[in-house]
Design an enzyme around this catalytic site. Sequence first.
Site, PDB file in Angstrom:
ATOM      1  CB  ILE A 268      43.181  24.863  34.881  1.00 35.06           C
ATOM      2  CG1 ILE A 268      44.786  25.625  34.312  1.00 35.06           C
ATOM      3  CG2 ILE A 268      42.654  26.243  33.843  1.00 35.06           C
ATOM      4  CD1 ILE A 268      45.835  25.547  33.132  1.00 35.06           C
ATOM      5  CB  SER A 269      45.005  25.425  40.403  1.00 35.01           C
ATOM      6  OG  SER A 269      44.445  24.298  40.649  1.00 35.01           O
ATOM      7  CD  GLN A 270      44.954  32.961  41.850  1.00 40.33           C
ATOM      8  OE1 GLN A 270      44.518  32.162  42.459  1.00 40.33           O
ATOM      9  NE2 GLN A 270      44.741  34.212  41.608  1.00 40.33           N
TER      10      GLN A 270
END
Length: 251
Positions: A94-96
């Site tokens: 999951i992206s930042q």
Amino acid sequence: MACSGNASRLAALVAAILPWTVMADAAGPSRPPDAEAAAMRERMVEMQIAARKIKDPRVLEAMRSVPRHRLVPEQAARHAYEDRPLSIGHGQTISQPYIVALMTELARVEPADRVLEIGTGSGYQAAVLAELAGHVYSIEIVEPLARSAAADLRDLGYGNVSVRAGDGYAGWPEYAPFDAIIVTAAPHKVPAPLLEQLKPGGRMVVPVGPSWATQQLKLIEKQDDGSIRTTNVAPVRFVPFTRKPVASPAD
Ligand SMILES: C[S@@+](CC[C@H](N)C(=O)[O-])C[C@H]1O[C@@H](n2cnc3c(N)ncnc32)[C@H](O)[C@@H]1O
């Protein structure tokens, strides 16, 4: 060997603490309660997102609203609001939070917009988009991720998100054209079908470049006459855009 006084006190202390430690481990990690998570989100928006010059109030509100801790695996839930990507299993991430906010702001999503996302992953970016758009269509190539994201989004009440398992290279022609397209895995080149499925006036946000190396986050705007304007926004590192076939739909 006999224990000294200090050593026996230490042994008693360890004995008193140990069962609690073991019990805590046995119970496993847990999701933070909703009120605590809301406070974590507020800090995340203030310190990671607004502080880095994301200004669109609708984007900031969406980032405050979406319960990221409910979309990551349980063992990662207490880390959900940290300033970094997290593993979601299957070798994916999951992206930042800041990158999600940046991509969302660049896409300039309006309330009636139809948005395509390639790379559903946890469902978090789809949920953020769903706070802003009319409907979000999201495609994920790893079938178990597509299934769990579809279920989690449904449980959270996001009725305006459709998820399907498959290779997003060909887009979702049945619902095209799209006002905005967000790609959350990095292709070497922008897939031509995605460009075709972007409306005149539409925006695509996509990381482009080599696998497992630095890529360029691009904003691609289709003009009313169909011509394309591309802006390089920032160097990024996304997981690769893969092309392996996946079978059945998630919903
Ligand atoms: C950075 S991760 C997901 C981030 C996601 N948007 C989120 O909010 O959790 C990128 C995702 O793209 C998926 N992916 C890679 N290539 C794809 C393709 N050709 N079609 C659809 N999904 C793809 C990966 O399996 C991975 O789950």
